[in-house]
Design a protein around this motif. Structure first.
Motif, PDB file in Angstrom:
ATOM      1  N   ALA A 190       0.877  -1.168   0.000  1.00  0.00           N
ATOM      2  CA  ALA A 190       0.000   0.000   0.000  1.00  0.00           C
ATOM      3  C   ALA A 190       0.917   1.221   0.000  1.00  0.00           C
ATOM      4  O   ALA A 190       2.143   1.083   0.047  1.00  0.00           O
ATOM      5  CB  ALA A 190      -0.905  -0.016   1.226  1.00  0.00           C
ATOM      6  N   HIS A 191       0.341   2.433  -0.069  1.00  0.00           N
ATOM      7  CA  HIS A 191       1.167   3.636  -0.118  1.00  0.00           C
ATOM      8  C   HIS A 191       0.497   4.750   0.674  1.00  0.00           C
ATOM      9  O   HIS A 191      -0.721   4.924   0.614  1.00  0.00           O
ATOM     10  CB  HIS A 191       1.377   4.088  -1.566  1.00  0.00           C
ATOM     11  N   ASP A 192       1.331   5.511   1.416  1.00  0.00           N
ATOM     12  CA  ASP A 192       0.788   6.642   2.158  1.00  0.00           C
ATOM     13  C   ASP A 192       0.594   7.825   1.215  1.00  0.00           C
ATOM     14  O   ASP A 192       0.831   7.729   0.004  1.00  0.00           O
ATOM     15  CB  ASP A 192       1.675   6.989   3.357  1.00  0.00           C
ATOM     16  N   PHE A 193       0.174   8.950   1.764  1.00  0.00           N
ATOM     17  CA  PHE A 193      -0.135  10.104   0.917  1.00  0.00           C
ATOM     18  C   PHE A 193       1.081  10.620   0.154  1.00  0.00           C
ATOM     19  O   PHE A 193       0.945  11.262  -0.890  1.00  0.00           O
ATOM     20  CB  PHE A 193      -0.739  11.231   1.756  1.00  0.00           C
ATOM     21  N   PRO A 214       6.003   3.379   0.168  1.00  0.00           N
ATOM     22  CA  PRO A 214       5.410   2.039   0.248  1.00  0.00           C
ATOM     23  C   PRO A 214       5.187   1.592   1.685  1.00  0.00           C
ATOM     24  O   PRO A 214       5.997   1.872   2.577  1.00  0.00           O
ATOM     25  CB  PRO A 214       6.440   1.155  -0.465  1.00  0.00           C
ATOM     26  N   GLN A 215       4.068   0.894   1.897  1.00  0.00           N
ATOM     27  CA  GLN A 215       3.687   0.355   3.195  1.00  0.00           C
ATOM     28  C   GLN A 215       3.350  -1.118   3.039  1.00  0.00           C
ATOM     29  O   GLN A 215       2.930  -1.553   1.959  1.00  0.00           O
ATOM     30  CB  GLN A 215       2.473   1.107   3.744  1.00  0.00           C
ATOM     31  N   PRO A 216       3.499  -1.927   4.082  1.00  0.00           N
ATOM     32  CA  PRO A 216       3.198  -3.363   3.957  1.00  0.00           C
ATOM     33  C   PRO A 216       1.723  -3.615   3.658  1.00  0.00           C
ATOM     34  O   PRO A 216       0.840  -2.920   4.144  1.00  0.00           O
ATOM     35  CB  PRO A 216       3.561  -3.914   5.345  1.00  0.00           C
ATOM     36  N   GLN A 217       1.474  -4.612   2.816  1.00  0.00           N
ATOM     37  CA  GLN A 217       0.135  -5.170   2.659  1.00  0.00           C
ATOM     38  C   GLN A 217       0.297  -6.684   2.601  1.00  0.00           C
ATOM     39  O   GLN A 217       0.500  -7.302   3.642  1.00  0.00           O
ATOM     40  CB  GLN A 217      -0.624  -4.600   1.461  1.00  0.00           C
ATOM     41  N   LEU A 218       0.270  -7.315   1.440  1.00  0.00           N
ATOM     42  CA  LEU A 218       0.540  -8.753   1.409  1.00  0.00           C
ATOM     43  C   LEU A 218       2.027  -9.048   1.579  1.00  0.00           C
ATOM     44  O   LEU A 218       2.409 -10.164   1.939  1.00  0.00           O
ATOM     45  CB  LEU A 218       0.028  -9.357   0.100  1.00  0.00           C
TER      46      LEU A 218
END
Length: 532
Positions: A70-73, A77-81
């Motif tokens: 996922a991604h912040d504003f 990149p941020q963790p998802q799967l």
């Protein structure tokens, strides 16, 4: 579970019973689980998973099917799967450690084999994915929870490409030995996301229910999301006004109504959540057409349209006039040093004469069909404007209306069109959103929202391919400036407006926009506020 139309309408009324209360009547505390969110769609998607298309499906897909990241504003990149990721020093290997204990909605285990199959599907079948994942040489799966993407050349943009509504990870067992469009997953999807598919009644609604086994417990908080398909723009505006609608984008309601709707006490508007958008409105020519294959004819059309008039009368001032294929929202890549085509019908007439298409005794030079993308009223009005504007210079335009599925088939599969008006997302990098439209290798009948014009310029191909792998930022930016100049001169399409975006939300909905993809994200954190 099946719900008929009468029961659906009862559910909608019940879930909307307290919607019209003012914002002051609510207080946000710890999220309270439960409730139904009513999400308005202006057009019906052709599929429910974004593997082969980028149409309205993106608003549905990410709630069911997740991405690696996922991604912040700020597009970090941020963790998802994936929980961890490492990029090799030479930029040719991306290693993802995958989240353990994740189940598909049908109970099967999520593994690295699903990741490998998904990336290769996207590379072959996704309109933007064909460019995004072109450097992918292989996807290795050393164990069930590790996926290694091996590239043939660097792809400096790649970490921003793994979000769910752009690059969904789908279950391999639902796609093996099938064309993606023929997979049952296209219309009855199985994912790993916070919501499970329940029902799709064509022309009416799509229902998703809470996934009780979601890996990010206690999320999601909502019990149900109902995507309600309302094709009439006035009816959509009324739905927000009366409280029947909870969530939608600015294209959901007529632009002429936005200022009035946003002043309602129970409505809020949000501009965040569109970091990946950067959309461009455009007129796209079929370069196989006997008239539009002539450059002077395309130049004549460019001089016959008044961009400021289109902006102010058709799109109510929402947007910025442009002359090239890259949106000013991509500030680093955008350039104004481009050929321009001032509104000048005398010049347009002269160009048509030079091209060998004089007026006949009836004043008509030739006749063509125009197919507008049936997304909202602005698209329809654009088609009507083009009919009037080109009629002035002797081109008779017959405007054809159709639903989205028919439009996509006509333009991208059957290629039974002369010219079209649509809008395309630049996304966060030209490799993702721009290259697909002009790269000759991305001309593939049957793949929607790709190189529909059948444009083929070897120098444009060279610049796009060089920019896609260039690690020196300044050199890369220059490649894209040169590319924009060539496209603006060739005119395979006419880019006339950079879009602006807005989310319309009922105040009872909290946390609907928490990252770069806004309401196209998974809504796992969204919840309904309760009365004090």
């Amino acid at each position: 579970m099946t719900i008929n139309r009468r029961r659906f309408n009862q559910l909608l009324l019940l879930s909307g019973a307290s919607m019209s209360l003012p914002a002051a009547a609510f207080a946000e505390v710890t999220p309270i689980a439960g409730g139904t969110l009513n999400f308005i769609l202006e057009t019906e998607p052709g599929a429910l998973v974004a593997v082969t298309t980028t149409d309205n499906v993106t608003k549905v897909s990410a709630k069911i099917t997740e991405g690696l990241l996922a991604h912040d504003f700020d597009l970090n990149p941020q963790p998802q799967l994936a929980t961890e990721w490492i990029v090799s020093d030479d930029g040719l290997q991306y290693t993802f450690k995958l989240r353990q204990g994740v189940k598909w909605h049908d109970g099967k285990d999520f593994t690295s084999e699903d990741v490998a199959h998904s990336i290769l599907l996207l590379k072959e079948h996704h309109p933007r994915g064909r460019g995004t994942f072109a450097p992918v040489e292989a996807v290795r799966t050393p164990d069930a929870h590790t996926a290694v993407i091996v590239l043939s050349r660097p792809a400096p943009y790649l970490l921003r490409a793994f979000y769910a509504d752009e690059s969904p990870i789908v279950p391999k067992h639902r796609y093996e030995d099938k064309k993606p469009a023929e997979s049952p997953n296209a219309t009855a999807p199985v994912g790993t996301g916070p919501f499970r598919f329940v029902e799709w009644v064509r022309g009416s609604h799509i229902i998703l229910d809470r996934n009780p086994d979601y890996w990010d417990n206690p999320k999601p908080y909502l019990d149900r999301i109902i995507f309600r398909v309302i094709t009439d723009a006035s009816a959509r505006a009324i739905a927000f006004e009366t409280g029947e609608a909870d969530l939608g984008s600015d294209s959901t309601i007529p632009l002429s109504e936005i200022e009035r709707i946003r002043e309602l006490p129970h409505i809020s508007t949000v501009r965040k959540g569109y970091s990946f958008a950067a959309g461009v409105r455009r007129i796209e020519f079929n370069l196989d057409n006997p008239y539009f294959k002539e450059k002077k004819v395309r130049q004549a059309v460019a001089h016959a349209i008044d961009r400021e008039a289109i902006k102010n009368t058709i799109w109510y001032g929402f947007g910025e006039v442009i002359y090239g294929p890259i949106s000013p929202a991509l500030t680093d890549f955008f350039t104004t040093d481009l050929p321009t085509y001032p509104y000048d019908t005398t010049k347009a007439e002269a160009l048509l004469d030079e091209a060998g298409f004089p007026r006949g005794t009836d004043g008509i030079r030739f006749k063509v069909f125009h197919d507008y993308r049936p997304w909202n009223e602005g698209d329809k009005r654009t088609g009507e404007y083009l009919k009037q504007a080109l009629g002035v210079i002797g081109i008779t335009v017959n405007v054809r209306a159709q639903d989205m599925a028919s439009y996509v088939k006509r333009v991208y599969t059957d290629r039974d069109f002369d010219f079209t008006s649509n809008s395309m997302t630049n996304s966060f990098d030209p490799v993702i959103g721009v290259q697909r439209l002009y790269w000759s290798k991305n001309y593939k009948p049957g793949v929607p929202f790709s190189n529909g014009s059948h444009y083929n310029n070897p120098e444009v191909d060279r610049l796009l391919e060089a920019a896609a792998v260039e690690v020196n930022r300044q050199t890369r930016l220059q490649y894209y400036r040169d590319f924009q100049k060539l496209v603006a001169a060739d005119l395979p399409d006419i880019s006339f407006l950079s879009q602006s975006y807005l989310t319309i939300a009922n105040n009872r909905v909290a946390n609907h926009t928490t990252g770069a993809t806004g309401i196209s994200g998974n809504l796992a954190q969204a919840h309904l506020l309760q009365r004090i």
